[in-house]
Design an enzyme around this catalytic site. Structure first.
Site, PDB file in Angstrom:
ATOM      1  N   GLY A  41       0.828  -1.199   0.000  1.00  0.00           N
ATOM      2  CA  GLY A  41       0.000   0.000   0.000  1.00  0.00           C
ATOM      3  C   GLY A  41       0.861   1.246   0.000  1.00  0.00           C
ATOM      4  N   ASP A  42       0.572   2.170   0.908  1.00  0.00           N
ATOM      5  CA  ASP A  42       1.382   3.392   0.975  1.00  0.00           C
ATOM      6  C   ASP A  42       2.286   3.355   2.206  1.00  0.00           C
ATOM      7  OD1 ASP A  42      -0.664   3.521   2.790  1.00  0.00           O
ATOM      8  OD2 ASP A  42      -1.080   5.653   2.491  1.00  0.00           O
ATOM      9  N   GLU A  43       2.673   2.130   2.590  1.00  0.00           N
ATOM     10  CA  GLU A  43       3.496   1.981   3.783  1.00  0.00           C
ATOM     11  C   GLU A  43       4.937   1.641   3.398  1.00  0.00           C
ATOM     12  OE1 GLU A  43       3.192  -0.344   7.966  1.00  0.00           O
ATOM     13  OE2 GLU A  43       1.573  -0.676   6.536  1.00  0.00           O
TER      14      GLU A  43
END
Ligand code: C2E
Ligand code: CA
Ligand code: CA
Length: 783
Positions: free
Chosen positions: A431-433
């Site tokens: 994801g955006d991690e």
């Protein structure tokens, strides 16, 4: 005492006979069916006759110095014995697989020869007495037998050099027998001795021997022709195989024993050898470490091929035996493994990298962290795990699509890469991690400095995509080794906890892990499990806070506010559990319960009163929200106009189209929709344009400061004016004092909510409030 010329003739006959026997024997082995039996018999008779003819020629060359003769019956028996003994030995040898079986076959051949010799000797009559020296007879047999055993072993050998030794060995065995045998015989002339009537003179037997010898020569010529034909056939077969092999993509070697006979184009190309130059080489020099004949068939092996330049080429080989021109040959298929190994390496790399950004993936990050924390030396060196999560990234995905989201993630990865030192490791966990392993952090400040830098480079400049500016932020959680954890799992978990806390305490911040986060996490978990139980066991209840009409002071509606009647903690405020319920998805069943309960309760109120229900963003992701509301209204015969739904900006922030559709559907039913906590978000006005709300509820934070704070007062007035222009009504929330009440009424708001009008009450409390006071208790003079 031998005639030298006859001796040489005997040797020649022996050699020619052996050649004829073997050549015809090979021909028999190549043939099938009756031809095989026929030629096998010819070969056996030839070998017996060879031994017999040799024996008699040598005997004829012997000059005993007295008249000699042959006893014909014994002579015939000796020939029969030779044929039977040698024939038996040879036929055993053809079937023999093991070396010791070959040796036994040789022994039998030897016994045949020895029988022939000594019976033949007995058939040899002289005019005198014959004395035998056993001291020579016995060793002659004992010595010649193993030699003929060895000779037959050599015949069966796969190695052609050893095979060449077979005939000389056989010759040696016969010679040993003959000369020792002759030496063991002492003759004494005795004129008194008479030959028996049947005795035949040596001169009479000579034509027989000559005839047999001639027959052997003829057979040898036949055998030679057969040999030539077989060789031509082999050449032809090989040629044909080679032509076939050349169209094969795989390298093919045709070997006889360990020697390469033919090689196809592919293997010449693979090994870099000149065309034709591989023939005659040992296969083991091309494929060292490969036991060509010992390797089982159809079993693949991975070995290295030595190229012409001396380089190692990884290959996979397979061995098969084929019969070419009646000869067993080994075909070795060689497959180049370089491409496969490269693909495998690439796949391994892919498995450990994030294909979107080219950064390490979670698995690799974890492994590297494990490696780093495991080695003793590195353990003493502090390191930091930073986990970061992009703020507002979900909106990018939702509004611009996932492709755009992916491009933005790539840009974020580039910016992150540029801030790191070479040694540090960065990964995208999903994801955006993202996660960073910062090595050699001498002091905590280094990790904090990096976190600050990351925050800045993400937030400083917008990400430009197709002319559109995308503003993102980053929240960072930090765990320092060894203080905040020793093993990779612990470090990652703690950095994650810190990240969670950073996000919760307002975005765009960083936070280091500390032990209290564990406590908070435990608390969250206990609330989560407790809440599930609460839902199942009916520990939830609704309280209702009245709202009064600003002009008349009448109670026009009540807002349903959920309470958790915890068996140990008592009444728990929704601020303590609504957030967790939203994160865990428990808000959906909880919300359904609120809708059902509030509608049922409101149906008991006077018809002039409505009920307001709070809806969380997560509830809009539930497809059955509308039908649940419709059901609750119908089940309680509650007019849709008496239901108000309160939503915050958060609802419109996420997944806009779906939410707007749902809101429109609800409004079409006649249900009213309010914007709650207005003024606390950051782009409220644009949301007002997107959806025609019925009502704006001005957040408590503004009212708290009125009328003394000029700015807040101005804002409240402005919102009320604006709402009027847009055709929306207004509620001022959190009114606690008469001063605030007066100000709100003067500003022109429609309804008032707050402790001044009434605190949230349980259902009986509200019922009695409605019964005793149609109007609010502390309404000032205006009412
Ligand atoms: P909200 O929707 O803004 O609800 C108003 C909150 O302000 C309530 O707190 C209420 O007790 C409090 N309040 C009302 N008048 C005054 C006043 O004069 N002074 C002060 N200081 N406070 C006042 P409560 O009940 O603790 O609810 C907190 C929040 O929890 C609500 O804020 C709402 O967002 C959420 N919530 C409550 N019940 C539900 C529910 O059933 N579903 C959902 N999704 N959220 C709920
Ligand atoms: Ca509310
Ligand atoms: Ca509110």
């Amino acid at each position: 005492m031998h005639d030298a010329r006859l001796m040489i003739a005997g040797g020649l006959v022996c050699a020619v006979g052996i050649y004829a026997s073997f050549a015809i024997g090979h021909h028999a082995a190549r043939a099938t069916g009756r031809a095989r039996t026929r030629w096998g018999l010819v070969s056996i008779i030839a070998s017996g006759s060879t031994a017999w003819a040799t024996h008699f020629i040598v005997l004829l060359s012997f000059k005993p110095g007295m008249p000699a003769a042959f006893e014909p019956a014994l002579t015939a028996i000796s020939l029969t014995c030779a044929i039977i003994g040698i024939g038996a030995g040879v036929s055993i040898s053809i079937r023999a697989r093991q070396r010791w079986q070959q040796f036994v076959a040789g022994l039998i051949v030897g016994i045949g020869v020895a029988t022939l010799h000594y019976i033949g000797q007995a058939a040899y009559l002289v005019q005198g007495t014959v004395a035998w020296n056993l001291g020579l007879v016995v060793p002659s047999v004992i010595l010649s037998l193993p030699i003929s055993g060895l000779a037959m072993m050599a015949v069966g050998s796969r190695n052609r050099h050893i095979r060449l030794a077979a005939a000389p060995l056989l010759l040696l065995s016969i010679a040993v027998l003959h000369f020792c045998g002759m030496a063991a015989m002492t003759l004494d002339f005795d004129p008194a001795v008479k030959f028996p009537e049947s005795a035949v003179s040596p001169l009479a037997i000579t034509p027989v021997v000559a005839g047999v010898s001639l027959a052997l020569i003829v057979l040898a010529v036949f055998g030679w022709r057969f040999d030539l034909a077989a060789k031509a056939r082999l050449r032809q077969d090989r040629q044909r195989l080679r032509e076939l092999a050349d169209v094969a993509l795989e390298g093919l070697l045709i070997c006889q024993d360990d020697v390469i006979v033919t090689a196809n184009d592919s293997i010449e190309f693979l090994s870099g050898h000149e065309p034709g130059s591989l023939s005659g080489l040992f296969a083991s020099s091309l494929l060292p470490g490969l036991d060509v004949s010992g390797m089982p068939e159809r079993e693949e092996r991975e070995v290295n091929l030595i190229s012409a330049e001396g380089k190692n080429v990884p290959v996979r080989v397979l061995r098969r035996e084929v019969t070419l021109g009646h000869k067993i040959q080994t075909v070795i298929a060689v497959r180049d493994q370089r491409e496969r190994l490269q693909t495998e390496a690439k796949m391994r790399l892919l498995a450990f990298t994030d294909s979107l950004t080219g950064l390490a993936n979670r698995t690799r990050f974890f492994d590297l962290l494990a490696l780093h924390t495991a080695s003793r030396r590195e353990r003493d060196r502090p390191c930091a795990v930073l986990m970061l999560d992009l703020d507002r990234f979900k909106a990018v995905n939702d509004t611009l699509g996932h492709t755009a989201g992916d491009i933005v993630l790539g840009m974020v990865a580039d910016r992150l890469r540029s801030t790191l030192r070479g040694e540090d490791i960065i990964a995208r966990l999903g994801g955006d991690e993202f996660a960073i392993l910062q090595l050699a952090t001498d002091e905590n400040d280094a990790a904090f400095a990096l976190a600050t830098r990351i925050k800045e480079i993400i937030a400083a400049r917008p990400f430009m995509l197709e002319g559109q500016a995308i503003h993102l932020g980053a929240s960072v959680g930090i765990a320092l080794a060894p203080d905040d954890g020793h093993d990779p799992a612990e470090l990652m978990r703690n950095a994650d906890l810190a990240l969670y806390a950073a996000k919760a305490s307002g975005r765009g911040t960083f936070r280091r892990y500390d032990i209290s986060l564990d406590e908070q996490m435990r608390e969250r978990r206990s609330i989560e499990t407790g809440l599930r139980l609460a839902l199942a066991e009916g520990q939830l209840e609704l309280h209702y806070q009245p709202l009064a009409d600003a002009k008349t002071g009448n109670i026009t509606s009540a807002e349903a506010l959920v309470r958790w009647n915890h068996p140990e903690r008592g009444l728990v405020s929704p601020t303590d559990f609504i957030g967790i319920a939203e994160e865990t998805g428990l808000i959906v069943p909880l919300g359904e319960w609120v809708i059902r309960t509030a509608c049922a309760e409101a149906a008991t109120w006077p018809e002039t009163m409505s009920v307001a229900i709070n809806l969380s963003p997560a509830q809009f992701r539930d497809r059955s929200l509308v039908s649940n509301i419709v059901e609750a209204l119908q089940a309680n015969h509650l007019a849709p106009e008496r239901l108000e739904l309160e939503v915050t900006e958060g609802v419109l922030l996420s997944d806009e189209t779906g939410t707007l559709e749902t809101l429109n559907q609800l409004r079409k039913l006649g249900v009213r929709v309010s914007m709650d906590d207005f003024g606390t978000g950051y782009s409220s006005l644009s949301y007002l344009r997107k959806f025609p709300f019925d009502k704006i509820k001005i957040d408590q934070s503004f009212v708290r400061q009125v009328p003394h704070d000029e700015e807040s007062s101005a804002i409240v007035r402005a919102i009320i004016t604006m709402a009027k222009c847009l055709g929306m009504s207004t509620t001022v929330e959190g009114v606690e004092t008469t001063e605030q009440f007066d100000f709100s009424v003067a500003a022109g708001c429609d309804t008032i909510q707050g402790y001044l009008i009434g605190r949230p009450l349980d259902r009986t409390g509200l019922a009695s409030l409605i019964a005793t006071r149609g109007k609010a208790a502390h309404l000032p003079a205006a009412a």
